[in-house]
Design a protein around this motif. Structure first.
Motif, short mmCIF file in Angstrom:
data_model
loop_
_atom_site.label_atom_id
_atom_site.label_comp_id
_atom_site.label_asym_id
_atom_site.label_seq_id
_atom_site.Cartn_x
_atom_site.Cartn_y
_atom_site.Cartn_z
N GLU A 157 -3.48 2.40 3.63
CA GLU A 157 -4.84 1.89 3.49
C GLU A 157 -5.02 1.28 2.10
N GLY A 158 -5.84 0.25 2.01
CA GLY A 158 -6.18 -0.32 0.71
C GLY A 158 -5.68 -1.74 0.55
N GLN A 159 -5.91 -2.26 -0.63
CA GLN A 159 -5.55 -3.65 -0.93
C GLN A 159 -4.89 -3.74 -2.30
N GLN A 160 -3.91 -2.91 -2.54
CA GLN A 160 -3.19 -2.95 -3.80
C GLN A 160 -2.29 -4.19 -3.86
N PRO A 161 -2.09 -4.75 -5.03
CA PRO A 161 -1.20 -5.92 -5.13
C PRO A 161 0.25 -5.51 -4.92
N LEU A 162 1.03 -6.45 -4.42
CA LEU A 162 2.45 -6.21 -4.20
C LEU A 162 3.21 -6.52 -5.48
N THR A 163 3.94 -5.55 -5.99
CA THR A 163 4.71 -5.73 -7.21
C THR A 163 6.15 -5.30 -6.98
N VAL A 220 8.91 -0.33 6.68
CA VAL A 220 7.95 -0.32 5.58
C VAL A 220 8.41 0.68 4.51
N GLY A 221 8.91 1.83 4.95
CA GLY A 221 9.37 2.84 4.00
C GLY A 221 10.49 2.35 3.12
N LEU A 222 11.49 1.70 3.73
CA LEU A 222 12.61 1.17 2.94
C LEU A 222 12.14 0.17 1.91
N GLN A 226 0.83 -1.21 0.00
CA GLN A 226 0.00 0.00 0.00
C GLN A 226 0.86 1.26 0.00
N LEU A 227 1.95 1.24 0.78
CA LEU A 227 2.81 2.43 0.79
C LEU A 227 3.47 2.62 -0.57
N ALA A 228 3.85 1.53 -1.21
CA ALA A 228 4.42 1.65 -2.55
C ALA A 228 3.41 2.29 -3.51
N ALA A 229 2.14 1.89 -3.39
CA ALA A 229 1.10 2.50 -4.24
C ALA A 229 0.97 3.98 -3.95
N SER A 289 10.92 -1.63 -3.56
CA SER A 289 10.07 -2.43 -4.45
C SER A 289 9.79 -1.70 -5.76
N ILE A 290 9.76 -0.38 -5.70
CA ILE A 290 9.52 0.44 -6.89
C ILE A 290 10.78 0.58 -7.74
N GLY A 291 11.95 0.38 -7.10
CA GLY A 291 13.21 0.69 -7.77
C GLY A 291 13.65 2.10 -7.50
N ALA A 292 12.98 2.75 -6.53
CA ALA A 292 13.41 4.08 -6.09
C ALA A 292 14.53 3.92 -5.06
N ILE A 293 15.08 5.04 -4.60
CA ILE A 293 16.29 5.02 -3.77
C ILE A 293 15.95 5.57 -2.39
#
Length: 649
Positions: free
Chosen positions: A245-251, A153-155, A125-128, A160-164
């Motif tokens: 919040e939410g139910q986004q898929p983990l990618t 969670v932040g790290l 969800q945080l990634a989303a 997961s996004i490929g951000a730094i």
């Protein structure tokens, strides 16, 4: 009396029943290792470099694709697995699964377990939310956070996004944070407006606003906990609870092996800190190797290291997820409500690997803590110690006061490589005063003045072959000139780390402290750690700092600063210090002046300010030698500045 090298602990099974033994059986033959001797494996790991690291990936179940090529080029410009693709968060996801958990603890007595599936839901969800804030591959997300769940969670959401990712602790001042984050221009900041330490609630809302005012790149601020005191600004304010919040898929975004994962920083005590970039693939392989194979931390382990988010040991602790271990986060002071707090946590959380700093062990010793009265369970199997050399006195104290058959692992490494290159293994005994072994895959040596390896004598600690977790560079150093100057200027093609070390024929070693703070008395060079081993073993001394104002063209003063324990008598301690140094080191190592001080100035990561204080006593101005925002206890700097103005003896 315990002597250097005395055996204090030995493995009962030769160390072959755990992951190291399993690795040898599975991968040793492919590396040409036919024995079960650690040194044979070590030699293979630094001579068959590419195949060794590929074998680590295979044994530790790497999900990423390493590609065909293993290593191209040589130091300082070597590149591992140039065709590989991997994602740090995905590697953790495939190992960190229920029943593993993240255990939250703090100085109030909180103990909460967050199961792996709930953690990964929050990461997704945080990634989303980060993507909604415009974060893409290569963008930066910064944390201004204590050692709390939200930081983890932040790290992993960022990775997961490929951000730094880049993080500092909220005890950093405005200048220290801005000096770090302004370099990397974060798009999102995760932060707290307050934190607890030593029983006090410390408001940081004004500090946070001042930091954000200096970071025009920030478009979104995600606040964990209370947002009181936060006024509107040119950025969107979101609560952490709302962001998960939410139910986004983990990618997961597979990125090149050498894609930036996070940015760590040098201490920055005398200028803008170096922004050190580590890669997804390099950190994944190194942390899998050092945690699982070197230290036996794996599925079913409960791993703890006391650290703030501003010290590389926090990132090291995060590596526990890569090997499937539960990790324990501790938020607050290690000495509140008393110095037994962390020792009691061992039973409460079921910790089997308990990592702390050598100064913490020293504080427990001086504070007369007795872990035998605080640890009743049997979970503890190993204690890790780093951050400073551990004295023989410290080894003795652990084995006199910690119950059970516990392996004490004294280790040394650095932020630069985000790991330990000296430590131990399940096969090595613990020997008083010594670091047991060189880490697999790290071609570490001592160089003498001629720039060649020496054994049995003190030299510069160097690394002669590439390792994956060496930085991929410094931020804003496109031509890599600052990177080359930092590590390769003295010995071309060889990494100079900046520590004095002695290696013995069996691979054990002693670290003597920073080579830029050497004590040079009458032509005899000595590291400060050797000096501290004598001084801090004296009853009545809580802590010390020593400087030598000598230079190549003149003899200066040896000046010692002491912090005393309660009820210690100044004149008595001074006399005992002089006697001990004369007898155990030499008459030339008796200080010219001894000052009793209220505290020893340290960096935010707990390192003694040896070089800045030396410069102060050589006539530099305080503002030139140390930034108060990068000092853990800046109030003591004025005390040292006043002492530096006194006439010499």
């Amino acid at each position: 009396m315990t002597e250097v090298g005395d055996i204090l602990w030995e493995p009962t099974d030769g160390g072959l029943s755990g992951p190291l033994g399993a690795y040898l059986r599975a991968e040793g033959h492919g590396l040409g290792v036919t024995s079960t001797a650690y040194d044979d494996l070590y030699q293979a790991s630094i001579t068959k470099i590419g195949p060794f690291w590929r074998s680590i990936a295979r044994f530790c179940r790497l999900a990423g694709d390493l590609g065909e090529r293993e290593l191209i080029g040589t130091l300082p410009d070597a590149v591992f697995f140039p065709d590989g693709f991997v994602n740090y968060a995905q590697e953790a996801y495939l190992r960190f699964r229920d029943p593993a958990c993240i255990i939250r603890a703090d100085e109030s007595g909180l103990l909460e377990r967050i199961e792996a599936h709930e953690f990964w839901r929050a990461v997704a969800q945080l990634a989303a939310s980060l993507r909604t804030a415009g974060v893409e591959v290569g963008d930066r997300v910064a944390g201004y956070l204590p050692n709390i769940y939200e930081a983890v969670v932040g790290l992993f959401a960022t990775a997961s996004i490929g951000a730094i990712w880049s993080c500092t602790s909220p005890d950093f001042g405005v200048g220290a944070v801005v000096d770090r984050f302004r370099q990397i221009e974060p798009k999102v900041v995760l932060a707290v407006t307050e934190y607890r330490y030593g029983g006090r609630l410390i408001d940081r809302s004004t500090t946070l606003r001042a930091i954000l005012d200096e970071l025009p790149s920030v478009g979104t601020v995600i606040v964990a906990g209370s947002s009181a005191g936060m006024t509107s600004g040119p950025w969107r304010l979101v609560s952490f609870d709302e962001a998960i919040e939410g139910q986004q898929p983990l990618t997961f975004a597979r990125v090149p092996f050498n894609h930036p994962l996070w940015v760590l920083y040098s201490s920055g005590t005398t200028g803008v800190p170096k922004a050190i970039i580590h890669s997804h693939g390099g950190i994944v392989l190194e942390h899998k190797k050092v945690l699982e194979i070197q230290n036996g931390i794996t599925d079913g382990s409960t791993f703890f290291w006391f650290s703030s988010t501003g010290w590389m040991m926090w990132n090291f602790l995060m590596g526990g997820l890569l090997v499937g271990a539960s990790i324990v986060l501790y938020d607050g002071s290690p000495g509140y409500p008393d110095l037994g707090q962390l020792w009691r946590l061992i039973d409460r959380a079921g910790i089997d690997f308990f990592g702390v700093s050598a100064p913490f062990l020293r504080s427990s010793q001086v504070g007369e803590v007795d872990p035998r009265l605080l640890i009743r369970g049997t979970s503890l199997r190993a204690i890790g110690s780093t951050g400073a050399p551990l004295t023989i006195d410290g080894f003795d104290w652990v084995y006199e006061h910690v119950p059970g058959s516990v392996q004490l692992i004294s280790a040394s490494g650095g932020t630069d490589v985000c790991t330990a290159f000296l430590g131990s293994s399940p096969m090595h005994p613990t020997r008083a005063g010594l670091i047991a072994a060189r880490a697999l895959g790290v071609a570490v040596a001592a160089f003498g003045e001629s720039g060649t390896p020496v054994v049995g004598q003190m030299g510069e600690l160097v690394i002669t072959e590439p390792m994956p977790s060496m930085p991929i560079g410094f931020w804003n150093d496109e031509d890599r000139s600052r990177y080359h100057d930092a590590y390769f200027a003295q010995f071309p093609g060889v990494w100079r780390h900046g520590d004095w070390v002695t290696f013995y024929p069996d691979g054990s070693s002693i670290i003597y402290g920073r080579s830029d703070s050497t004590l040079n008395r009458g032509g005899v060079r000595m590291g400060t750690a050797e000096f501290y081993r004598v001084v801090e073993a004296i009853h009545g001394v809580r802590e010390s700092l020593v400087i030598d104002t000598s230079a190549l063209d003149r003899t200066g003063e040896l000046i010692l600063f002491l912090v005393l324990t309660p009820k210690a008598t100044e004149d008595d301690v001074r006399q005992r210090v002089r006697t001990a140094l004369r007898e155990q080191l030499s008459p030339r190592h008796v200080p010219d002046r001894i000052f009793i001080v209220s505290d020893i100035p340290k960096t935010l990561n707990g390192k003694k300010l040896e070089v800045p204080i030396r410069r102060l006593f050589l006539g530099a101005k305080l503002a030139e030698v140390a930034s108060s925002d990068s000092v853990a206890n800046p109030q003591v700097l004025g005390e040292f500045e006043a002492l530096a103005r006194l006439p010499s003896s």
